[in-house]
Design a protein around this motif. Structure first.
Motif, mmCIF file in Angstrom:
data_model
loop_
_atom_site.group_PDB
_atom_site.id
_atom_site.type_symbol
_atom_site.label_atom_id
_atom_site.label_comp_id
_atom_site.label_asym_id
_atom_site.label_seq_id
_atom_site.Cartn_x
_atom_site.Cartn_y
_atom_site.Cartn_z
ATOM 1 N N VAL A 123 39.168 25.743 26.619
ATOM 2 C CA VAL A 123 39.122 24.510 27.407
ATOM 3 C C VAL A 123 40.478 23.830 27.263
ATOM 4 C CG1 VAL A 123 37.976 22.307 27.795
ATOM 5 C CG2 VAL A 123 36.651 24.256 26.963
ATOM 6 N N LEU A 145 42.859 19.362 33.185
ATOM 7 C CA LEU A 145 41.592 19.710 33.832
ATOM 8 C C LEU A 145 41.599 19.346 35.315
ATOM 9 C CD1 LEU A 145 39.210 18.483 30.989
ATOM 10 C CD2 LEU A 145 39.948 20.819 31.452
ATOM 11 N N GLN A 184 35.736 16.402 32.128
ATOM 12 C CA GLN A 184 35.945 17.062 30.848
ATOM 13 C C GLN A 184 34.645 17.724 30.375
ATOM 14 O OE1 GLN A 184 38.157 14.593 28.233
ATOM 15 N NE2 GLN A 184 38.952 16.335 27.096
ATOM 16 N N PHE A 233 34.002 20.989 32.262
ATOM 17 C CA PHE A 233 34.783 22.141 31.818
ATOM 18 C C PHE A 233 34.336 22.636 30.444
ATOM 19 C CE2 PHE A 233 37.591 20.998 35.268
ATOM 20 C CZ PHE A 233 38.048 22.232 35.699
#
Length: 262
Positions: A83, A87, A147, A150
């Motif tokens: 991650v 993003l 966030q 993801f």
């Protein structure tokens, strides 16, 4: 203990500038490792090297004993999820579509989702508390919601190793605790995780071990008690701090006082 991810004498350069030097680390099965250090210390670069997105200028990364550089990207994706900090989404995907992308390493030759793929997508959304956002478009979400989407995508991938670059930076305290709690619980089930974290007290509370990076090198590695000392905090961050034991968690807690003199 089984070593899932190992880095030996890593170095990395970007635009001829040395970012990492002589980095050695191992992440064991079921372990949650916190990567801490000031801005610009090399945490993000280290995670990109560990994920196989940046080739080291020296040293080697191995995943389950195999050299990462020799593994096909799809084989890596079946074991490791990353991650990133950036993003951004260029297209008008829904949350569900983004999370479902985590299943791509496991799709059949014709890219057809199975019932298991759909179940894992739903479960990842449930774990991160975004099931109700499934049909929302990504551009309509707040930074924190994006966030979480993801992070759910990474969990849908069912990784053995999870790498996260500042996963809680855009989240409110409730969602910070949710994310760290989910990672902590999954590590209890065998996941190995390494996350770059700025909040030292949350890192101390949730992580089994901390790695403190300063100017591209490992300054300290060990338990929170071993790493979060007033001396190491001063050396890494340039601040005077008081380190006490939190009466509730029993873990070290840092209170920064002032910029260190000299």
């Amino acid at each position: 203990m089984t070593v899932r991810l190992n880095a030996h004498d890593l170095a990395a350069r970007i635009d001829r500038i040395s970012i990492l030097r002589h980095v050695n680390l191992s992440v064991f099965q079921g372990e949650f490792v916190g990567l801490i250090g000031p801005n610009g210390s090399g945490k993000s670069t280290l995670l990109r090297v560990l994920a196989g997105f940046l080739k080291p200028s020296a040293g080697e990364v191995s995943l389950d004993g195999a050299a990462l550089q020799t593994m096909p990207r799809k084989a890596i994706a079946r074991k490791l999820a990353f991650v990133p900090q950036d993003l951004t989404v260029d297209f008008d995907f829904t949350v569900r579509e983004i999370v479902a992308m985590g299943r791509h390493p496991f799709l059949s030759r014709f890219g057809v989702e199975s019932g298991r793929d759909r179940d894992q997508t739903e479960e990842a959304m449930r774990q991160t508390g975004i099931l109700h956002l499934g049909e929302r478009s990504m551009p309509s979400l707040s930074g924190g919601q994006r966030q979480m989407a993801f992070i759910a995508k990474a969990l849908a991938q069912e990784p053995e190793v999870l790498l996260l670059d500042e996963p809680i930076s855009a989240l409110d305290i409730g969602h910070q605790l949710r994310v760290l709690g989910v990672i902590r619980r999954l590590c209890g089930q065998g996941l190995s995780a390494i996350a770059a974290l700025h909040d030292l007290n949350l890192a101390s509370r949730y992580c089994d071990r901390l790695i403190l990076i300063r100017e591209g090198e490992v300054l300290a590695s060990g338990t929170s008690e071993e790493v979060m000392t007033e001396t190491f905090i001063r050396q890494a961050y340039g601040v005077d701090a008081v380190v006490t034991t939190d009466s509730t968690t029993g873990k070290p807690a840092v209170t920064a006082l002032q910029e260190a003199a000299g």
